[in-house]
Design a protein around this motif. Structure first.
Motif, PDB file in Angstrom:
ATOM      1  N   GLY A   1       0.778  -1.231   0.000  1.00 34.49           N
ATOM      2  CA  GLY A   1       0.000   0.000   0.000  1.00 34.49           C
ATOM      3  C   GLY A   1       0.808   1.278   0.000  1.00 34.49           C
ATOM      4  N   ALA A   2       2.128   1.179   0.037  1.00 35.49           N
ATOM      5  CA  ALA A   2       2.982   2.368   0.041  1.00 35.49           C
ATOM      6  C   ALA A   2       3.437   2.678  -1.372  1.00 35.49           C
ATOM      7  CB  ALA A   2       4.192   2.162   0.945  1.00 35.49           C
ATOM      8  N   ALA A   3       3.709   3.952  -1.631  1.00 38.57           N
ATOM      9  CA  ALA A   3       4.194   4.390  -2.934  1.00 38.57           C
ATOM     10  C   ALA A   3       5.635   4.876  -2.782  1.00 38.57           C
ATOM     11  CB  ALA A   3       3.270   5.454  -3.512  1.00 38.57           C
ATOM     12  N   HIS A   4       5.970   5.995  -3.404  1.00 38.01           N
ATOM     13  CA  HIS A   4       7.351   6.464  -3.467  1.00 38.01           C
ATOM     14  C   HIS A   4       7.791   7.065  -2.137  1.00 38.01           C
ATOM     15  CE1 HIS A   4      10.781   7.387  -6.019  1.00 38.01           C
ATOM     16  NE2 HIS A   4      10.818   8.618  -5.560  1.00 38.01           N
ATOM     17  N   SER A   5       9.073   6.868  -1.787  1.00 32.02           N
ATOM     18  CA  SER A   5       9.693   7.429  -0.592  1.00 32.02           C
ATOM     19  C   SER A   5       9.020   6.898   0.670  1.00 32.02           C
ATOM     20  CB  SER A   5       9.655   8.960  -0.624  1.00 32.02           C
ATOM     21  OG  SER A   5      10.406   9.497   0.450  1.00 32.02           O
ATOM     22  N   VAL A   6       9.292   5.640   0.969  1.00 34.25           N
ATOM     23  CA  VAL A   6       8.621   4.955   2.072  1.00 34.25           C
ATOM     24  C   VAL A   6       8.945   5.595   3.408  1.00 34.25           C
ATOM     25  CG1 VAL A   6       8.467   2.754   3.304  1.00 34.25           C
ATOM     26  CG2 VAL A   6       8.524   2.792   0.797  1.00 34.25           C
ATOM     27  N   GLN A   7      10.196   5.978   3.627  1.00 38.56           N
ATOM     28  CA  GLN A   7      10.581   6.512   4.931  1.00 38.56           C
ATOM     29  C   GLN A   7       9.823   7.779   5.294  1.00 38.56           C
ATOM     30  OE1 GLN A   7      15.124   6.029   5.804  1.00 38.56           O
ATOM     31  NE2 GLN A   7      14.884   6.012   3.590  1.00 38.56           N
ATOM     32  N   SER A   8       9.589   8.632   4.312  1.00 36.93           N
ATOM     33  CA  SER A   8       8.997   9.931   4.642  1.00 36.93           C
ATOM     34  C   SER A   8       7.523  10.049   4.302  1.00 36.93           C
ATOM     35  CB  SER A   8       9.762  11.056   3.926  1.00 36.93           C
ATOM     36  OG  SER A   8       9.624  10.942   2.526  1.00 36.93           O
ATOM     37  N   ARG A   9       6.973   9.085   3.507  1.00 29.01           N
ATOM     38  CA  ARG A   9       5.611   9.310   3.047  1.00 29.01           C
ATOM     39  C   ARG A   9       4.636   8.179   3.348  1.00 29.01           C
ATOM     40  NH1 ARG A   9       4.896  13.699   0.673  1.00 29.01           N
ATOM     41  NH2 ARG A   9       2.822  13.059   0.001  1.00 29.01           N
ATOM     42  N   ALA A  10       5.118   6.987   3.666  1.00 23.94           N
ATOM     43  CA  ALA A  10       4.209   5.860   3.868  1.00 23.94           C
ATOM     44  C   ALA A  10       3.353   6.068   5.109  1.00 23.94           C
ATOM     45  CB  ALA A  10       4.990   4.562   3.986  1.00 23.94           C
ATOM     46  N   THR A  11       2.087   5.685   5.022  1.00 25.51           N
ATOM     47  CA  THR A  11       1.197   5.731   6.185  1.00 25.51           C
ATOM     48  C   THR A  11       1.619   4.689   7.208  1.00 25.51           C
ATOM     49  OG1 THR A  11      -0.628   6.476   4.792  1.00 25.51           O
ATOM     50  CG2 THR A  11      -1.198   5.540   6.936  1.00 25.51           C
ATOM     51  N   SER A  12       1.972   3.513   6.747  1.00 25.51           N
ATOM     52  CA  SER A  12       2.428   2.444   7.628  1.00 25.51           C
ATOM     53  C   SER A  12       3.815   2.754   8.190  1.00 25.51           C
ATOM     54  CB  SER A  12       2.479   1.126   6.848  1.00 25.51           C
ATOM     55  OG  SER A  12       3.201   0.136   7.550  1.00 25.51           O
ATOM     56  N   ASP A  13       4.058   2.339   9.424  1.00 25.57           N
ATOM     57  CA  ASP A  13       5.375   2.498  10.039  1.00 25.57           C
ATOM     58  C   ASP A  13       6.295   1.318   9.748  1.00 25.57           C
ATOM     59  OD1 ASP A  13       4.990   4.995  11.248  1.00 25.57           O
ATOM     60  OD2 ASP A  13       3.993   4.094  12.988  1.00 25.57           O
ATOM     61  N   ALA A  14       5.811   0.329   8.987  1.00 22.20           N
ATOM     62  CA  ALA A  14       6.590  -0.885   8.779  1.00 22.20           C
ATOM     63  C   ALA A  14       7.942  -0.605   8.128  1.00 22.20           C
ATOM     64  CB  ALA A  14       5.798  -1.878   7.932  1.00 22.20           C
ATOM     65  N   GLY A  15       7.956   0.250   7.122  1.00 25.68           N
ATOM     66  CA  GLY A  15       9.211   0.564   6.445  1.00 25.68           C
ATOM     67  C   GLY A  15      10.171   1.328   7.334  1.00 25.68           C
ATOM     68  N   ARG A  16       9.665   2.319   8.045  1.00 27.53           N
ATOM     69  CA  ARG A  16      10.534   3.089   8.935  1.00 27.53           C
ATOM     70  C   ARG A  16      11.107   2.192  10.027  1.00 27.53           C
ATOM     71  NH1 ARG A  16       6.703   6.819   7.238  1.00 27.53           N
ATOM     72  NH2 ARG A  16       5.119   6.074   8.695  1.00 27.53           N
ATOM     73  N   GLN A  17      10.282   1.318  10.590  1.00 29.05           N
ATOM     74  CA  GLN A  17      10.787   0.432  11.636  1.00 29.05           C
ATOM     75  C   GLN A  17      11.849  -0.508  11.088  1.00 29.05           C
ATOM     76  OE1 GLN A  17       9.864   0.690  14.982  1.00 29.05           O
ATOM     77  NE2 GLN A  17      11.733  -0.567  15.108  1.00 29.05           N
TER      78      GLN A  17
END
Length: 469
Positions: free
Chosen positions: A444-460
């Protein structure tokens, strides 16, 4: 703007994003601190003028002097702005976060990116840099900037391209990724670091990869978010075209749109011959909504002979993509792409006369199945190609060997399954080049996962990766 029933929220969102400069790497740059470009110190490879960053006083800003020409054959020095956190003795050393584009500065993003990276910054000193030709030192090409804004794909006029190259002059050959890699190694030395960790977003991943290939013994680990493959240098690349069908169908299934947007898109392109504009709209719209709500409906209407709503989306995207050179320099964008990439006619070292004829032949021979749901003209007549078709002939830097793998250091490859700009097919391609690679795809994430994804999965995943070991 076409007088249609285009959704006001989408227009407002696109315009607001463009005003913030967020249509590139996902983080919103403010005005460049300090205004005028800094004066270059006399000695290259030293950080000077350290002081609190204007408007971002919790960080330290400085100026890094770098040679215009790393070979030393042409004299001149550039002054690059650098921002740093204060923990100079961080246990895990220096983390350089690289913005995208090419053409986006780093220093204006420092506050936002440091906030995102906060869980890791007890262990790392974070640094951001305005890469050469960006920010306060942006290469200025007024007409090309007006025509393309923050877009990669909007086709520019030939005259805007020629005027841009003339305005920059012969020095344009010194704004390739190879030159930026040289700058980064001088930054590493100026920081007093034996090794560095790199976190790149979009084009920043390409810079990070090329740095690791050039200096494998000077890298601790890499975070690659929204991956551009290290050898993604042969255009036209058809991956983004074909990935669009997958992305739109996935978004449609998630929202229950009730149509087949890929089939409708193919019909639209066949009917209206507007593939580059539609592709530009879709790759921009992912910054507004990774579910692409409203886009399948607009495509369905257009496929049925009612294109007004779709045209509204296209016009709104173009309006919302406006950006100054300080936010994303199209002069730098063209200089870098024309130096780095291979085109149907070869490289920018190929004579200009004859390039168009080669491009025509390639377009005629493209298999429709390889470009579906778009057409051959979408592959060959977009901004990536046309920005360099009329670019003057000039020497280009040598590229790394095609089969050279990344060094045996930990690499996190992060992406979203709704990303059209840098589709996950590219991520999978680059993962094959990373012996110690770890892949994380965020649904469900698009471009720039760290700064724009709603989910925290990528940042974590990033925090866990950086703090491991």
């Amino acid at each position: 703007m076409v007088a249609v029933r285009f959704r006001r929220r989408a227009v407002t969102g696109l315009v607001a994003l463009a005003a913030a400069g967020a249509l590139t790497a996902g983080a919103a740059p403010a005005a460049v601190p300090g205004g005028a470009p800094p004066t270059a110190p006399q000695r290259a490879g030293h950080l000077t003028g350290q002081a609190p960053c204007p408007g971002q006083e919790s960080f330290t800003c400085a100026t890094l002097a770098v040679p215009l020409d790393h070979s030393g054959r042409t004299h001149g020095t550039l002054a690059l702005s650098v921002a740093m956190t204060g923990n100079t003795r961080a246990p895990k050393g220096d983390l350089i976060f690289l913005a995208g584009g090419p053409g986006q500065p780093g220093v204006p993003l420092m506050t936002r990116i440091a906030g995102i990276m906060a869980p890791a910054l007890g262990q790392y000193r974070m640094i951001m840099i305005d890469q050469r030709g960006t920010g306060a030192g942006a290469l200025q090409c007024p007409q090309l900037q007006k025509e393309m804004g923050s877009s990669d794909l909007t086709p520019p006029t030939p005259q805007a391209v020629k005027d841009c190259a003339a305005a920059i002059g012969p020095d344009r050959r010194y704004f390739s990724t190879a030159d930026t890699v040289g700058d980064l190694d001088l930054l590493r030395q100026a920081l007093g670091a034996r090794r560095i960790t790199l976190d790149g977003v979009s084009y920043g991943t390409f810079v990070a990869e090329r740095y690791a290939l050039a200096h494998p013994d000077r890298v601790n680990r890499l975070v690659l978010d929204s991956v551009v493959p290290q050898q993604g240098d042969q255009l036209p690349d058809l991956t983004t075209l074909t990935a669009t069908a997958r992305v739109l169908r996935a978004a449609c299934a998630a929202t229950g749109c009730g149509t087949d947007p890929a089939r409708d898109l193919a019909q639209v392109v066949r009917t209206y011959h507007n593939g580059p504009a539609v592709l530009d709209m879709i790759t921009t719209y992912e910054f507004v909504d990774p579910d692409y709500k409203g886009v399948p409906e607009a495509l369905h209407l257009a496929a049925a002979g009612r294109p007004q709503t779709l045209q509204g989306y296209i016009d709104g995207t173009h309006e919302g993509s406006a950006a100054t050179a300080e936010q994303l320099s199209q002069g730098l964008h063209a200089s870098t792409l024309c130096a780095d990439y291979r085109y149907p006619w070869g490289t920018s070292d190929t004579p200009v006369d004859g390039r168009a004829a080669v491009l025509d032949r390639v377009e005629r021979k493209l298999n429709p199945a390889r470009t579906w749901p778009f057409d051959a003209a979408t592959a060959t007549r977009n901004g990536f190609i046309l920005s360099c078709l009329d670019w003057p002939r000039e020497p280009v830097p040598a590229a790394p060997p095609r089969h050279q793998k990344l060094p045996r250091v930990p690499v996190l490859l992060l992406g979203g399954d709704r990303d059209v700009s840098t589709p996950m097919e590219w991520l999978r391609q680059e993962a094959k080049m990373a012996p110690l690679g770890q892949v994380v795809i965020v649904p469900g994430a698009a471009h720039s996962v760290q700064s724009r994804a709603t989910s925290d999965a990528g940042r974590q995943a990033v925090y866990d990766f950086l703090l491991r070991g």
